[in-house]
Design a protein around this motif. Structure first.
Motif, PDB file in Angstrom:
ATOM      1  N   CYS A  67       0.810  -1.221   0.000  1.00 17.03           N
ATOM      2  CA  CYS A  67       0.000   0.000   0.000  1.00 17.03           C
ATOM      3  C   CYS A  67       0.840   1.265   0.000  1.00 17.03           C
ATOM      4  CB  CYS A  67      -1.002  -0.012   1.146  1.00 17.03           C
ATOM      5  SG  CYS A  67      -0.288   0.076   2.814  1.00 17.03           S
ATOM      6  N   SER A 129      -4.067  -4.256  -1.942  1.00 16.85           N
ATOM      7  CA  SER A 129      -4.808  -5.035  -0.967  1.00 16.85           C
ATOM      8  C   SER A 129      -4.184  -6.407  -0.746  1.00 16.85           C
ATOM      9  CB  SER A 129      -6.250  -5.219  -1.450  1.00 16.85           C
ATOM     10  OG  SER A 129      -6.933  -6.157  -0.650  1.00 16.85           O
ATOM     11  N   THR A 138     -11.675   0.097  -3.991  1.00 18.19           N
ATOM     12  CA  THR A 138     -12.638  -0.409  -3.020  1.00 18.19           C
ATOM     13  C   THR A 138     -13.493   0.729  -2.483  1.00 18.19           C
ATOM     14  OG1 THR A 138     -11.016  -2.079  -2.339  1.00 18.19           O
ATOM     15  CG2 THR A 138     -12.821  -1.653  -0.814  1.00 18.19           C
ATOM     16  N   LEU A 143     -13.615  -0.538   4.031  1.00 19.65           N
ATOM     17  CA  LEU A 143     -12.307  -0.530   4.688  1.00 19.65           C
ATOM     18  C   LEU A 143     -12.501  -0.104   6.135  1.00 19.65           C
ATOM     19  CD1 LEU A 143     -10.310   1.154   1.794  1.00 19.65           C
ATOM     20  CD2 LEU A 143     -10.301  -1.269   2.425  1.00 19.65           C
TER      21      LEU A 143
END
Length: 153
Positions: A67, A129, A138, A143
């Motif tokens: 990420c 992810s 997303t 989340l």
């Protein structure tokens, strides 16, 4: 005496360069003038489908990213230098409301910031992810542990 004057001049010049920046991190992340959030989102969308690879930031190929590696690589395209850690990236830029191109941060497991992504401005986040194994987009409500957003441009 000349050394003292030279040091004072360097200090003054450094202070002038930082005028308008709230933090040193802001100064380091003052990105490309005129870069828009939509440009950032388009760059990030180009990474969708790239494999998730923990610790993957140094290689900007399709080998994989995590990420913070994703956000680091995307923002580098706009002249913004970020560290390779979600928690460290949270200290950069200025607090924002999560508009397109802003970094958004999450504490998914209750042990500190462990996820960063890029807000699209459409209620979704582009992030690498571990769950899906790829860079994906997303809906933000899927989340867990939203912490906040930062504008680093």
């Amino acid at each position: 005496m000349r050394h003292v004057a030279a040091i004072a001049l360097v200090a003054l010049f450094s202070a002038v360069l930082l005028v308008g920046f709230d933090t040193e991190a802001e100064a380091q992340t003052a990105g490309t003038v005129g870069a828009s959030g939509e440009q950032v989102v388009n760059e990030a969308r180009g990474w969708i489908g790239t494999p998730f690879y923990f610790g993957g930031a140094a290689d900007a190929s399709a080998a994989g990213v995590d990420c913070s590696g994703l956000t680091m690589l995307v923002m580098s395209q706009f002249g913004v230098s970020l560290p390779d850690s979600p928690a460290a990236q949270f200290g950069y830029g200025v607090a924002s409301d999560g508009k397109a191109g802003d970094l958004v941060f999450f504490n998914e497991y209750g042990s500190g910031i462990n996820l960063v992504g890029i807000a699209t401005g459409d209620g979704t986040v582009i992030h690498a992810s571990e769950y899906t194994g790829t860079v994906t987009e997303t809906p933000i409500e899927y989340l867990n542990g939203y912490v906040g957003a930062r504008d680093v441009l």
